[in-house]
Design an enzyme around this catalytic site. Structure first.
Site, PDB file in Angstrom:
ATOM      1  N   PHE A   1      -6.162   8.545  -5.940  1.00 22.79           N
ATOM      2  CA  PHE A   1      -4.747   7.722  -5.111  1.00 22.79           C
ATOM      3  C   PHE A   1      -4.000   8.300  -5.985  1.00 22.79           C
ATOM      4  O   PHE A   1      -2.920   8.213  -5.307  1.00 22.79           O
ATOM      5  CB  PHE A   1      -5.299   6.617  -4.888  1.00 22.79           C
ATOM      6  CG  PHE A   1      -6.075   6.124  -3.871  1.00 22.79           C
ATOM      7  CD1 PHE A   1      -6.659   7.067  -3.583  1.00 22.79           C
ATOM      8  CD2 PHE A   1      -6.868   4.984  -3.918  1.00 22.79           C
ATOM      9  CE1 PHE A   1      -8.308   6.998  -2.708  1.00 22.79           C
ATOM     10  CE2 PHE A   1      -7.801   4.990  -3.283  1.00 22.79           C
ATOM     11  CZ  PHE A   1      -8.504   5.728  -2.522  1.00 22.79           C
TER      12      PHE A   1
ATOM     13  N   HIS B   1     -12.477   9.685  -3.323  1.00 25.28           N
ATOM     14  CA  HIS B   1     -12.987   8.646  -4.913  1.00 25.28           C
ATOM     15  C   HIS B   1     -13.030   8.898  -5.048  1.00 25.28           C
ATOM     16  O   HIS B   1     -13.158   8.568  -6.378  1.00 25.28           O
ATOM     17  CB  HIS B   1     -13.601   7.097  -3.296  1.00 25.28           C
ATOM     18  CG  HIS B   1     -13.307   6.405  -2.433  1.00 25.28           C
ATOM     19  ND1 HIS B   1     -12.773   7.392  -1.432  1.00 25.28           N
ATOM     20  CD2 HIS B   1     -12.195   5.602  -2.158  1.00 25.28           C
ATOM     21  CE1 HIS B   1     -11.605   5.919   0.015  1.00 25.28           C
ATOM     22  NE2 HIS B   1     -11.922   5.501  -1.138  1.00 25.28           N
TER      23      HIS B   1
ATOM     24  N   LEU C   1       1.197  -1.616  -0.226  1.00 27.14           N
ATOM     25  CA  LEU C   1       0.515   0.400  -0.139  1.00 27.14           C
ATOM     26  C   LEU C   1       0.599   1.205  -0.206  1.00 27.14           C
ATOM     27  O   LEU C   1       1.277   1.711   1.120  1.00 27.14           O
ATOM     28  CB  LEU C   1      -0.909  -0.184   0.672  1.00 27.14           C
ATOM     29  CG  LEU C   1      -2.778   0.446   1.188  1.00 27.14           C
ATOM     30  CD1 LEU C   1      -2.790   0.694   2.299  1.00 27.14           C
ATOM     31  CD2 LEU C   1      -1.883   2.284   1.521  1.00 27.14           C
ATOM     32  N   ALA C   2       1.908   1.406  -1.170  1.00 29.45           N
ATOM     33  CA  ALA C   2       1.903   2.772  -0.958  1.00 29.45           C
ATOM     34  C   ALA C   2       2.637   3.563  -2.810  1.00 29.45           C
ATOM     35  O   ALA C   2       2.916   2.827  -3.481  1.00 29.45           O
ATOM     36  CB  ALA C   2       3.620   1.789  -1.050  1.00 29.45           C
ATOM     37  N   GLU C   3       1.815   4.152  -2.660  1.00 34.15           N
ATOM     38  CA  GLU C   3       1.619   4.825  -4.054  1.00 34.15           C
ATOM     39  C   GLU C   3       3.256   4.993  -4.758  1.00 34.15           C
ATOM     40  O   GLU C   3       3.000   5.612  -6.073  1.00 34.15           O
ATOM     41  CB  GLU C   3       0.385   6.341  -4.433  1.00 34.15           C
ATOM     42  CG  GLU C   3      -0.804   5.535  -4.546  1.00 34.15           C
ATOM     43  CD  GLU C   3      -1.077   5.126  -2.414  1.00 34.15           C
ATOM     44  OE1 GLU C   3      -0.657   5.290  -1.986  1.00 34.15           O
ATOM     45  OE2 GLU C   3      -2.466   4.021  -3.142  1.00 34.15           O
TER      46      GLU C   3
ATOM     47  N   PHE D   1      -8.575   3.790  -6.872  1.00 37.29           N
ATOM     48  CA  PHE D   1      -9.133   4.810  -7.149  1.00 37.29           C
ATOM     49  C   PHE D   1      -8.458   5.473  -8.284  1.00 37.29           C
ATOM     50  O   PHE D   1      -7.461   6.061  -7.636  1.00 37.29           O
ATOM     51  CB  PHE D   1      -9.589   5.424  -5.799  1.00 37.29           C
ATOM     52  CG  PHE D   1     -11.247   4.586  -5.439  1.00 37.29           C
ATOM     53  CD1 PHE D   1     -12.297   4.689  -5.959  1.00 37.29           C
ATOM     54  CD2 PHE D   1     -10.862   3.368  -5.047  1.00 37.29           C
ATOM     55  CE1 PHE D   1     -13.463   3.711  -6.152  1.00 37.29           C
ATOM     56  CE2 PHE D   1     -11.894   2.579  -4.561  1.00 37.29           C
ATOM     57  CZ  PHE D   1     -13.236   3.055  -5.142  1.00 37.29           C
TER      58      PHE D   1
HETATM   59  C1  TPP Z   1      -4.142   6.213  -0.361  1.00 37.05           C
HETATM   60  C2  TPP Z   1      -4.620   4.971  -0.719  1.00 37.05           C
HETATM   61  N1  TPP Z   1      -4.037   3.839  -1.520  1.00 37.05           N
HETATM   62  C3  TPP Z   1      -5.037   3.078  -1.310  1.00 37.05           C
HETATM   63  C4  TPP Z   1      -6.211   2.646  -1.023  1.00 37.05           C
HETATM   64  C5  TPP Z   1      -7.307   1.633  -1.044  1.00 37.05           C
HETATM   65  N2  TPP Z   1      -7.177   1.006   0.248  1.00 37.05           N
HETATM   66  C6  TPP Z   1      -8.884   1.025   1.162  1.00 37.05           C
HETATM   67  S1  TPP Z   1      -8.079   0.058   2.519  1.00 37.05           S
HETATM   68  C7  TPP Z   1      -6.555  -0.728   1.733  1.00 37.05           C
HETATM   69  C8  TPP Z   1      -6.019  -1.687   2.870  1.00 37.05           C
HETATM   70  C9  TPP Z   1      -5.571  -0.720   4.450  1.00 37.05           C
HETATM   71  O1  TPP Z   1      -5.281  -1.725   5.437  1.00 37.05           O
HETATM   72  P1  TPP Z   1      -4.743  -1.515   6.598  1.00 37.05           P
HETATM   73  O2  TPP Z   1      -3.946  -0.164   6.711  1.00 37.05           O
HETATM   74  O3  TPP Z   1      -4.079  -2.503   6.858  1.00 37.05           O
HETATM   75  O4  TPP Z   1      -5.851  -1.133   7.382  1.00 37.05           O
HETATM   76  P2  TPP Z   1      -7.367  -2.481   7.025  1.00 37.05           P
HETATM   77  O5  TPP Z   1      -8.030  -2.409   5.991  1.00 37.05           O
HETATM   78  O6  TPP Z   1      -6.898  -4.226   6.921  1.00 37.05           O
HETATM   79  O7  TPP Z   1      -7.914  -2.416   8.527  1.00 37.05           O
HETATM   80  C10 TPP Z   1      -6.100  -0.011   0.830  1.00 37.05           C
HETATM   81  C11 TPP Z   1      -5.315  -0.599  -0.244  1.00 37.05           C
HETATM   82  C12 TPP Z   1      -6.743   4.003  -0.387  1.00 37.05           C
HETATM   83  N3  TPP Z   1      -8.264   4.143   0.247  1.00 37.05           N
HETATM   84  N4  TPP Z   1      -5.956   4.879  -0.312  1.00 37.05           N
END
Ligand code: TPP
Ligand code: MG
Lengths: 323, 325
Positions: free
Chosen positions: A87, A130, A59-61, A84
């Site tokens: 992002f 979003h 999760l690292a743009e 989305f």
């Molecule tokens: C900047 C960004 N990248 C991607 C997303 C899509 N996204 C929403 S929740 C999520 C996963 C989050 O994982 P974590 O931080 O472990 O929290 P969890 O949902 O497991 O509680 C992602 C990739 C986003 N909302 N924002």
């Protein structure tokens, strides 16, 4: 010939991915959760192409975009999917400040063949980040081409053109068009970047719209049929912008309404209006009207339907210029 | 530091409430009575409750996005009626119905939210800096394992440690980020091992144990208020359900195993806490029944409040007036 085959827009995008990844081994996809698929356009790709070509990232743009940015210099043709589209802003510096200018500033010696993609748009009441349409933010910076399909046919053809283009191309698609079905030819074809299309002939007013707003434009044109004859021009690409097709339409209609799901100020709509006034002033019989998002952050809740461009607002603008 | 019985009773009460509210949100999204989406916290509501119930009133709280921060909101005592009204786009929503899932209770220093995962790693530096200047306050910044992929997380840890800022980096590690497993996305099993490179103290705690989480955060808070700087607290938790209600529950491209999910259910934090409060005679069964009854009534009240509130559809002019101060 199975000309009448219909596909939803997301499957048309996927068909372009499959075709081009089969044809060209240098095409890879980079994104978050694309193997599992957030939207259906990437579902099943990992089974066919494996994890070396369908690359899931943390999760690292910036790192995610960096995979594509660097690989493009090394001969790959990456498609980087931001899920989305908003992002992309987390990687705005490498995209807008570095990628866009990279070729030019370094003496035009190399090219960066990559596709930057993501979904967005009002209508799902997900709130500002979003929903926000980012096409104009990217189009502001020279060096990245920007397109947004309105139909499944265009989605496949534009995506194929985008992947093959030697430049970075932002392919932004609207969530409200995701499951729209339409005819999609099998096999290979391109919809050229920078070329608009007259999607509906008419004689009283030119209505420019794309993405989800194209559907609203069609709805308004249908409603007004018999009363006002609406010609719909779909720009398909925002950058480069095909102003000539709009001017040719104005030779017939002399009236212009532009719909752009974006903030009003400094939008594609204002750009088109400015160019038309500059080179097509004599063609105009009425002021140019823009139907956009007023300059307020796009709210979620129950406000999207009237804050974002909608059929009522479009109809009012069309009637206004046709008085 | 052992908790007193009163503290344990309060934690238990808040956990039951948070669990009821999470289930309310799940039910509502399935019934079409919630806008947008909902990321259920089912089976993982202890971490937020434990981390936030004993914060000081000047402390800054950034809830985790999972369960839309519900455990933290309950711990903090924000108004769940206004929170739900926001999620339903009503005029009594905490943001006037403009935001759907973003919350904002600035008077309680729960400043706001963003759809960008990891957005808080930027302002947390200023929250910490201001807290240090003012003294007597600290920051609890919660987020998930996934969020620590963001480069900004490292900038925040760098600043926090360089300047000894009073911040608790509270990470709910549920092993998942949408369809990605933490094992695939992080090189080390403990996210808190990141803190080591900055010389930041780090603690791993069982996130299913509301009491253990509270004890850990109380200690980290004390450390912060004593001017000793940040602590990384990693609460190991789980995700029982899909990422957000209605999407397929995958790990990479495969459905998560039913057997594995069944095993997770054995770690239900409410069951664990109930056993504990009974065993240690913190509460009687009768008192527990009373807590459940009250939680049900509170859910009904909150839903009534949100449902009675009119739909927020202000004019464009009214909205424009809200853009600039
Ligand atoms: C900047 C960004 N990248 C991607 C997303 C899509 N996204 C929403 S929740 C999520 C996963 C989050 O994982 P974590 O931080 O472990 O929290 P969890 O949902 O497991 O509680 C992602 C990739 C986003 N909302 N924002
Ligand atoms: Mg997680």
């Amino acid at each position: 010939m199975s000309e009448t085959r219909e596909l939803p827009l997301v499957e048309a995008i996927q068909e372009a991915y499959r075709l081009e990844m089969e044809r060209d081994q240098s095409v890879i996809m980079v994104g978050q959760d694309i193997a599992g698929g957030i939207f259906p356009h990437t579902k099943g790709l990992v089974e066919q192409f494996g994890t070396d070509r369908i690359v899931d990232t943390p999760l690292a743009e910036i790192g995610m975009y960096g995979t594509a940015f660097g690989a493009a210099m090394e001969g790959y043709r990456p498609i980087v999917d931001f899920m989305f589209a908003g992002f992309f802003l987390n990687a705005a510096s490498p995209i807008l400040a570095q990628t866009a200018q990279f070729r030019f500033i370094h003496g035009s010696q190399m090219s960066l063949p990559m596709v930057i993609t993501g979904a967005c748009g009002a209508g799902m009441r997900l709130g500002n980040e979003h929903a926000m349409l980012v096409h104009n933010m990217i189009a502001q910076v020279p060096g990245i081409k920007v397109c947004m399909p309105s139909t499944p046919y265009d989605a496949k053809g534009l995506m194929l053109a985008a992947i093959r283009d030697p430049n970075p191309v932002a392919f932004i698609w609207h969530l409200g068009t995701m499951m729209d079905r339409g005819p999609v030819p099998e096999g290979d074809y391109e919809v050229p970047l920078g070329v608009a299309e007259v999607k509906r002939e008419g004689s009283d007013v030119t209505l420019v719209a794309n993405g989800f707003q194209y559907k609203n434009a069609v709805a308004v044109a249908d409603k007004l049929a018999g009363d006002i004859s609406v010609e719909i021009v779909d720009p398909r690409s925002i950058s480069p912008l095909d102003i000539d097709t709009i001017l040719r339409s104005l030779e017939k209609t002399n009236r212009l309404v532009i719909v752009d799901e974006s903030w009003d100020s400094r939008s594609t709509a204002s750009q088109i209006a400015a160019e038309v006034v500059d080179v097509g002033f004599d063609l105009l019989d009425a002021p140019v009207k823009r139907v956009c998002i007023p300059d307020i952050p796009l709210p979620g809740g129950h406000m999207e339907p009237y804050v974002a461009p909608n059929p009522d607002a479009i109809e009012a603008a069309v009637r206004d210029v046709c008085r | 530091m052992a908790l007193g019985k009163k503290q344990m009773a309060l934690l238990y009460h808040n956990l039951v409430r948070a669990d009821h509210f999470d289930k309310m949100m799940m039910n509502r999204i399935m019934q079409g009575k919630l806008l947008g989406f909902y990321h259920p916290g089912d089976g993982a509501m202890a971490a937020g409750v434990g981390a936030s119930t004993f914060l000081g009133e000047n402390d800054i709280l950034n809830p985790h996005h999972r369960a839309h921060g519900m455990g933290y909101h309950v711990g903090r005592g924000t108004d769940i009626g206004r929170y739900l009204a926001e999620h339903t786009g009503k005029v009594d929503g905490c943001c006037g119905g403009r935001s759907s899932f973003h919350w904002s209770f600035p008077e309680q220093k729960v400043y706001g939210a963003s759809g960008f995962i990891g957005w808080h790693f930027c302002p947390v530096v200023g929250w910490g800096w201001a807290s240090k200047q003012k003294g007597e306050q600290m920051v609890l910044m919660a987020s998930g394992d996934g969020s620590y992929g963001q480069g900004a997380a490292h900038e925040a840890m760098l600043f926090a440690m360089n300047w000894k800022l009073p911040i608790v980096f509270f990470c709910e590690n549920n092993g998942m980020a949408i369809h990605s497993t933490a094992a695939d996305m992080h090189p080390m099993p403990d996210i808190s091992s990141l803190a080591q490179g900055y010389g930041m103290p780090a603690v791993v705690v069982d996130g299913q144990d509301v009491f253990a989480v509270a004890e850990t955060v109380i200690a980290a808070r004390k450390h912060a208020l004593a001017g000793k700087g940040p602590t990384f607290v990693e609460a190991k938790t789980l995700r029982l359900r899909e990422h957000d209600v209605g999407t397929p529950d995958l790990a990479r491209a495969e459905p998560r195993e039913a057997k594995y999910l069944e095993a997770l259910k054995q770690r239900d934090p409410v069951v664990l806490a109930t056993r504990r409060v009974l065993d240690e005679k913190v509460l009687t069964q009768k008192q527990i029944d009373q807590i459940y009854q009250e939680a049900k009534e509170e859910v009904a009240r909150v839903e009534q409040f949100a449902d009675d509130s009119p739909v927020a559809q202000p004019s464009i002019e009214e909205l424009q007036a809200g853009v600039y101060a």
